[in-house]
Design an enzyme around this catalytic site. Structure first.
Site, PDB file in Angstrom:
ATOM      1  N   GLU A   1       0.809  -1.221   0.000  1.00 15.85           N
ATOM      2  CA  GLU A   1       0.000   0.000   0.000  1.00 15.85           C
ATOM      3  C   GLU A   1       0.844   1.274   0.000  1.00 15.85           C
ATOM      4  O   GLU A   1       0.420   2.302  -0.527  1.00 15.85           O
ATOM      5  CB  GLU A   1      -0.967   0.010   1.178  1.00 15.85           C
ATOM      6  CG  GLU A   1      -2.119  -0.989   1.048  1.00 15.85           C
ATOM      7  CD  GLU A   1      -1.776  -2.382   1.549  1.00 15.85           C
ATOM      8  OE1 GLU A   1      -0.582  -2.645   1.852  1.00 15.85           O
ATOM      9  OE2 GLU A   1      -2.689  -3.217   1.641  1.00 15.85           O
TER      10      GLU A   1
ATOM     11  N   PHE B   1     -11.485  -7.811  13.371  1.00 15.95           N
ATOM     12  CA  PHE B   1     -10.386  -8.236  12.516  1.00 15.95           C
ATOM     13  C   PHE B   1     -10.070  -7.148  11.487  1.00 15.95           C
ATOM     14  O   PHE B   1     -10.955  -6.620  10.832  1.00 15.95           O
ATOM     15  CB  PHE B   1     -10.757  -9.541  11.800  1.00 15.95           C
ATOM     16  CG  PHE B   1      -9.672  -9.995  10.847  1.00 15.95           C
ATOM     17  CD1 PHE B   1      -8.412 -10.347  11.323  1.00 15.95           C
ATOM     18  CD2 PHE B   1      -9.914 -10.070   9.483  1.00 15.95           C
ATOM     19  CE1 PHE B   1      -7.417 -10.745  10.452  1.00 15.95           C
ATOM     20  CE2 PHE B   1      -8.912 -10.464   8.602  1.00 15.95           C
ATOM     21  CZ  PHE B   1      -7.660 -10.813   9.086  1.00 15.95           C
ATOM     22  N   GLN B   2      -8.816  -6.822  11.366  1.00 15.15           N
ATOM     23  CA  GLN B   2      -8.324  -5.778  10.465  1.00 15.15           C
ATOM     24  C   GLN B   2      -8.986  -4.425  10.725  1.00 15.15           C
ATOM     25  O   GLN B   2      -9.186  -3.644   9.804  1.00 15.15           O
ATOM     26  CB  GLN B   2      -8.470  -6.195   8.994  1.00 15.15           C
ATOM     27  CG  GLN B   2      -7.534  -7.358   8.653  1.00 15.15           C
ATOM     28  CD  GLN B   2      -7.352  -7.571   7.157  1.00 15.15           C
ATOM     29  OE1 GLN B   2      -8.248  -7.309   6.369  1.00 15.15           O
ATOM     30  NE2 GLN B   2      -6.171  -8.057   6.777  1.00 15.15           N
TER      31      GLN B   2
ATOM     32  N   LYS C   1     -17.704  -1.237   5.650  1.00 18.93           N
ATOM     33  CA  LYS C   1     -18.167  -2.202   4.660  1.00 18.93           C
ATOM     34  C   LYS C   1     -19.690  -2.192   4.521  1.00 18.93           C
ATOM     35  O   LYS C   1     -20.214  -2.364   3.423  1.00 18.93           O
ATOM     36  CB  LYS C   1     -17.672  -3.601   5.050  1.00 18.93           C
ATOM     37  CG  LYS C   1     -17.772  -4.591   3.902  1.00 18.93           C
ATOM     38  CD  LYS C   1     -17.044  -5.891   4.208  1.00 18.93           C
ATOM     39  CE  LYS C   1     -17.154  -6.840   3.018  1.00 18.93           C
ATOM     40  NZ  LYS C   1     -16.494  -8.128   3.283  1.00 18.93           N
TER      41      LYS C   1
ATOM     42  N   MET D   1      24.360   8.880   2.328  1.00 20.86           N
ATOM     43  CA  MET D   1      24.225  10.105   3.096  1.00 20.86           C
ATOM     44  C   MET D   1      24.464   9.836   4.575  1.00 20.86           C
ATOM     45  O   MET D   1      25.044  10.661   5.284  1.00 20.86           O
ATOM     46  CB  MET D   1      22.843  10.729   2.856  1.00 20.86           C
ATOM     47  CG  MET D   1      22.746  12.173   3.284  1.00 20.86           C
ATOM     48  SD  MET D   1      23.918  13.245   2.418  1.00 20.86           S
ATOM     49  CE  MET D   1      22.919  13.885   1.075  1.00 20.86           C
TER      50      MET D   1
END
Lengths: 586, 180
Positions: free
Chosen positions: A52, A114-115, A164, A482
């Site tokens: 993502e 969940f999630q 949802k 760097m």
């Protein structure tokens, strides 16, 4: 006229109505209805990323190279949290994004389902604005309002969290007549009396400098054109931040090069010595100002910014103008033409001569080698061999990014995509994916380091899936360069954990991702190898083995002012140039 | 100390300001405001919020904060750039605003202290909302300084508990606050 449809269908329809052609996403349980609604249409093309974070950076690349908002679709919980770095990056660099996140059904919110993650809570401080849509009636308005908020005022990322059950719910959809937010009306037109005062100050200047930033790019190509017109009218020199490169052509004699920590000697000394500074869409970032109490001590400062809170935040200015760079520049030009000011030609000529003396110092020069490829030389050749083509460049973060900014030159805006404010390693590859999708026929190059590239390497798979011929040009010095440089300068050369051990074989890795791998370590063969990369019709990973301990100079060391730069021909002991106090800084 | 970050500002004079913020009454709006303060390291001395225009779903937030002039200016600008914020008015700068706070004060005691508590409450114009043989609950509305003084005095006569609302404030005269 409204139509009845599900929330998921509304999401897709709103994207279509907004003219979105590309959507970067990754499916999951909480967004399945939206993916299902997408299945039945072909106006919005979905690009399946591999992580993502990659989706958000790809959308940023798309947005920066087109001027249109980037759109992201991810699932709840880990989908949303993985997007956070990208959202923060877009917030820092003012990139318009709309990110739709799935959420657990409304009745489960707060139950540690969940999630489940508190997405609006987590993203409140890394978005410009965010929404949790708990009623289907709100969804059409929020979808369109999000695009308005993302693009108007100072652009930024907007998250829409859609549970949802709302995606399944039936409701009426009609495109609102106006997308506007009910009260959010950022000021775009600058105060004309302040613009007049600014022009009067500019007309009397003896040692002026334009200091431009990402705001000019964000204000659209017209703003860049107006900047060029104003620069021509006034004859003043122009420098730019990392984010603003391309707004003013690098080939123009008035161009000073980038300013700041790794900026050019002439740009930084012009900033330090100027008597009138005209800041257009930049924000006095600490990488630019260096030691703030010694920053441009004798100048009157004009600051044009669309975000009122940027004005007087870090540096006190004399004239602050809130407005969009395009509109303010247009007004400045109109006022200038109407005033027809008589410039102080003698003083301006002296200033020009002074700048030429600084320029002659050639602060981006480097000692080349016949045995080993110098990273600066690699960028120089890459620039020369791609000149005249339709080129877009993205970068990762580190030494290679600064060398790219110094040695790759831009004539047009929207050609340079880099993570400036947040400094996100792993930005460049997914950003290149986004750019290539927006410009299928262009030559898109990610100038990378061997450490950064591994942070989002999985997106090579995306490039392969969509046959995107992106070119990953890795300056491989086997160090987080760097970090190594700072350890040399600040920590006595104790290279703690900055060696890139156990690197993959990038040629084989390219082949594993169905791409072409090229390796080059011989300066004499570099040109042919770069040509081979350019001519290859698919994605390429170019493993350019460069000198390992090259420092990125010039550099304003920590705790120093603009006129205390370390130049490339510095022969002293690099391990003692920064004192104990400077070491405490970033 | 010379720094690459702006030097920490020295001992600059700070002052207390009362800000009125008109916001959309939508979920999370208070979190946005308070989060902006905590995220950027600003103070909140008191904060009151309630819906004030029901039909328009507008809430008015009154914030008492303290900082240098530059910080106060940043606070106002940072508030204004939040999307649900309609407008910010600095009542301290505008001057001559009315500021009031309500306090509920529980005092527990017997004998002389009890008599003295009631007498002081009368002197301050506090109302007695509840009384038992051993306790009083007073309600006092006034400027914060008056409430402070009242509470200080009550500590000597058996103060047990205080609940304060924080400041509600409004500018004097006919002119309403600016808001988009």
């Amino acid at each position: 006229m409204s139509e009845t449809m599900t929330g998921a269908e509304m999401v897709i329809r709103a994207l279509q109505d907004q003219g979105v052609d590309t959507l970067f996403g990754y499916p999951g349980g909480a967004v399945l209805p939206i993916y299902d609604a997408m299945f039945h249409q072909d106006k919005v093309k979905h690009v399946l990323v591999r992580h993502e974070q990659g989706a958000v950076h790809a959308a940023e690349g798309y947005a920066r190279s087109t001027g249109k908002p980037g759109v992201v679709l991810v699932t709840s919980g880990p989908g949303a949290t993985n997007a956070v770095t990208g959202l923060t990056d877009a917030l820092m660099d003012s990139i318009p994004l709309v990110c739709i996140t799935g959420q657990v059904p409304t009745h489960l919110i707060g139950s540690d389902a969940f999630q489940e993650a508190d997405t609006v809570g987590i993203t409140r401080h890394c978005t410009k604005h965010n929404y949790l849509v708990k009623r289907i009636e709100d969804l059409p308005r929020v979808m369109h309002e999000a695009f308005y908020v993302a693009q108007n005022g100072r652009p930024g990322p907007v998250v829409i969290d859609v549970p949802k059950d709302i995606q399944f719910a039936m409701g009426d959809y009609a495109r609102p007549k106006e997308n506007q937010h009910k009260s959010y009306r950022p000021q775009t037109k600058g105060d004309i009396s302040k613009i007049r005062a600014a022009v009067e100050l500019m007309a009397k200047a003896k040692k002026p400098v334009f200091y431009t930033g990402g705001g000019v790019i964000n204000a659209g190509p017209e703003a860049s054109r107006l900047l060029r017109e104003l620069a021509r009218l006034t004859g003043f020199p122009v420098t730019s931040t990392l984010m603003g490169l391309g707004a003013f052509p690098a080939s123009d004699p008035q161009w000073l090069g980038m300013l700041g920590m790794h900026g050019s000697y002439e740009a930084n000394l012009a900033m330090h010595g100027c008597d009138v500074m005209i800041n257009l869409g930049a924000r006095f970032d600490d990488r630019i100002t260096g030691r703030i109490d010694a920053f441009s001590p004798n100048s009157r400062k004009i600051h044009v910014d669309i975000d009122a809170s940027s004005i007087n935040k870090n540096v006190k200015v004399d004239i602050g103008i809130v407005g969009d760079c395009r509109e303010v520049l247009a007004d400045m030009i109109a006022v200038w033409k109407e005033m027809k000011p008589e410039l102080n030609a003698v003083a301006l000529n002296d200033w020009k001569r002074q700048i030429d003396v600084w320029r002659a110092r050639k602060s981006f020069s480097f000692e080349n080698s016949k045995e080993v490829i110098k990273p600066q030389y690699a960028i120089e050749r890459l620039y020369e061999l791609t000149k005249g083509r339709d080129v877009y460049v993205t970068t990762e973060v580190g030494q290679h990014q600064m060398w790219a900014a110094q040695h790759f030159h831009f004539e047009e805006p929207n050609r340079w995509m880099t993570s400036g404010g947040l400094g996100t390693m792993g930005y460049g590859l997914p950003a290149a994916v986004g750019v290539q999708l927006a410009h299928p026929d262009a030559l898109v190059i990610d100038i990378a380091g061997e450490a950064s590239i591994l942070m989002n390497m999985q997106e090579m798979s995306t490039a392969a899936q969509y046959r995107l011929p992106i070119k990953i040009f890795i300056l491989n010095n086997e160090y987080m360069g760097m970090v190594r440089q700072w350890q040399e300068l600040l920590h006595g050369g104790r290279y703690s954990e900055s060696y890139s051990a156990a690197l993959p074989d990038f040629v084989k890795l390219a082949e594993a991702y169905h791409a072409k791998g090229i390796r080059c370590s011989d300066p004499a063969k570099l040109d042919d190898a770069i040509r081979e990369m350019i001519d290859y019709p698919g994605p390429v990973i170019f493993d350019c083995l460069v000198s390992k301990e090259e420092n990125c100079f010039p550099m304003i060391p920590s705790g120093k002012a603009h006129n205390e730069m370390i130049l490339p021909d510095f022969k002293g002991d690099t391990k003692t140039v920064i004192d104990a106090k400077g070491r405490e800084l970033v | 100390m010379s720094t690459h970050y702006p030097a920490a500002t020295g001992d600059q004079r700070t002052s207390r300001h009362t800000l009125c913020v008109l916001v959309d009454n939508e979920p999370g709006v208070l979190a946005r405001i308070s989060g902006m303060f905590s995220g950027r390291g600003y103070n909140i001395e008191s904060l009151t919020v309630s819906e004030t225009e029901h039909e328009k779903h507008l809430s008015r937030i009154t914030i008492c904060t303290a900082g240098t002039e530059a910080v106060i200016e940043q606070i106002k600008l940072q508030l204004e750039r939040l999307v649900p914020v309609h407008g910010v008015t600095d009542l301290t700068v505008n001057g001559d605003a009315i500021e009031r706070e309500l306090a509920l004060v529980k005092v527990v005691g017997q004998g002389d202290d009890r008599v003295e508590a009631l007498r002081l409450a009368g002197a301050f114009g506090a109302r007695t909302l509840d009384a038992t043989r051993t306790s009083f609950i007073f309600e006092l509305t006034g400027a914060s300084e008056d409430v402070d003084r009242f509470i200080r005095l009550m500590t000597e006569v058996g103060l047990s508990e205080v609940s304060r609302t924080g400041v509600a404030a409004i500018g004097r005269g006919a002119k309403p606050m600016d808001a988009r």
